[in-house]
Scaffold this active site. Structure first.
Site, short mmCIF file in Angstrom:
data_model
loop_
_atom_site.label_atom_id
_atom_site.label_comp_id
_atom_site.label_asym_id
_atom_site.label_seq_id
_atom_site.Cartn_x
_atom_site.Cartn_y
_atom_site.Cartn_z
N VAL A 135 0.84 -1.20 0.00
CA VAL A 135 0.00 0.00 0.00
C VAL A 135 0.88 1.25 0.00
O VAL A 135 0.63 2.20 -0.75
CB VAL A 135 -0.96 -0.01 1.20
CG1 VAL A 135 -1.67 1.35 1.34
CG2 VAL A 135 -2.00 -1.12 1.06
N VAL A 138 2.42 1.89 -3.46
CA VAL A 138 1.49 2.44 -4.45
C VAL A 138 1.04 3.84 -4.06
O VAL A 138 0.90 4.72 -4.91
CB VAL A 138 0.28 1.51 -4.63
CG1 VAL A 138 -0.81 2.16 -5.48
CG2 VAL A 138 0.72 0.19 -5.27
N GLU A 139 0.83 4.08 -2.78
CA GLU A 139 0.33 5.38 -2.33
C GLU A 139 1.37 6.49 -2.45
O GLU A 139 1.04 7.60 -2.89
CB GLU A 139 -0.14 5.29 -0.87
CG GLU A 139 -1.43 4.52 -0.66
CD GLU A 139 -2.66 5.32 -1.07
OE1 GLU A 139 -2.52 6.48 -1.49
OE2 GLU A 139 -3.77 4.75 -0.97
N SER A 140 2.60 6.23 -2.05
CA SER A 140 3.57 7.32 -1.94
C SER A 140 4.97 7.01 -2.45
O SER A 140 5.83 7.88 -2.44
CB SER A 140 3.70 7.75 -0.47
OG SER A 140 4.32 6.71 0.29
N TYR A 225 -5.98 0.98 -8.95
CA TYR A 225 -5.33 0.98 -7.64
C TYR A 225 -5.28 -0.43 -7.06
O TYR A 225 -4.24 -0.89 -6.59
CB TYR A 225 -6.13 1.91 -6.72
CG TYR A 225 -5.66 1.98 -5.29
CD1 TYR A 225 -4.62 2.82 -4.91
CD2 TYR A 225 -6.31 1.25 -4.29
CE1 TYR A 225 -4.21 2.91 -3.59
CE2 TYR A 225 -5.91 1.34 -2.96
CZ TYR A 225 -4.86 2.17 -2.63
OH TYR A 225 -4.47 2.25 -1.30
#
Length: 240
Positions: A135, A138-140, A225
């Protein structure tokens, strides 16, 4: 993202959307029947304005190439092997382009400098650390200072209201961000009976959207996502 040839276009206003295969498309004609985003005056702002339905993409860096016949190619790919000449560059490199070696190191070491924080938060919440790591990737891209265009901050991209509900007072603090984001992820897994796709959809689009649609919302952003996190998580041998 595939480029689009714009013959003689000044590219003052562009539109972007994902086609049926999931490929990113740029066009100077307003799309019909699909969610899209408008890119206004990239030379001045380098930003995209989302259309209803949302999206997390901003052009960040766009390259304009021109061919011998005057045709133009607008793309986010800096290297071209078709003899076209680079005539303009808009915006700045994406977070993904900048993360480079830091992300590769983090993925190879269970979270890099954040490995202990990830393991502690995940163990406390009964969540697989590899999922939390996926996560964050992918997020940051493991950037604790990451900021999205909609105001999400930090490693796990917490929105202000979500952070407040979780008691996170500094979204840029890696310990608070990872702890809060992992607690929220665990809550989504619990809320949706351990269904990973629904939990990830809720993390991205909100649990209300998942419940309203009776499953993963029909948003390209959310569907992509989920695919990206599953690909990363599968790469760690964990997803099923």
């Amino acid at each position: 993202m595939a480029g689009l040839v714009l013959a003689g276009s000044s590219a003052a206003e562009l539109y972007t959307y994902r086609d049926a295969s999931g490929a990113r498309v740029l066009t100077d004609e307003r799309p019909q029947g699909v969610p899209y985003e408008t890119i206004r005056s990239p030379a001045r702002t380098g930003t995209a304005t989302p259309a209803p339905g949302g999206g997390d993409w901003s052009p960040s860096q766009i390259f304009v190439f021109q061919g011998p016949g005057g045709e133009r190619l607008v793309t986010n790919q800096h290297r071209q092997d078709n003899g076209m000449e680079l005539i303009a560059t808009y915006g700045r490199p994406t977070a993904r382009a900048r993360c480079g070696e830091r992300a590769r190191h983090a993925l190879a070491t269970g979270g890099g400098e954040f490995a202990d924080l990830i393991h502690t938060a995940a163990t406390r919440q009964g969540v697989d650390p590899a999922l939390v790591q996926s996560v964050i990737h992918v997020e940051s891209c493991f950037d604790p200072q990451a900021v999205s265009r909609v105001g999400a901050h930090g490693l796990m991209q917490l929105m202000p209201a979500t952070a407040a509900d979780l008691g996170v007072t500094d979204r840029f603090d890696p310990a608070q961000n990872i702890d809060g984001g992992t607690r929220y992820l665990a809550a989504m897994l619990d809320r949706f009976g351990g269904n990973l796709d629904l939990a990830l959809a809720a993390y991205n689009a909100g649990p209300g959207a998942v419940e309203r649609h009776g499953g993963v919302p029909p948003f390209r952003e959310t569907q992509t996502y989920i695919q990206r996190i599953r690909a990363q998580y599968t790469g760690n041998g964990r997803a099923h």
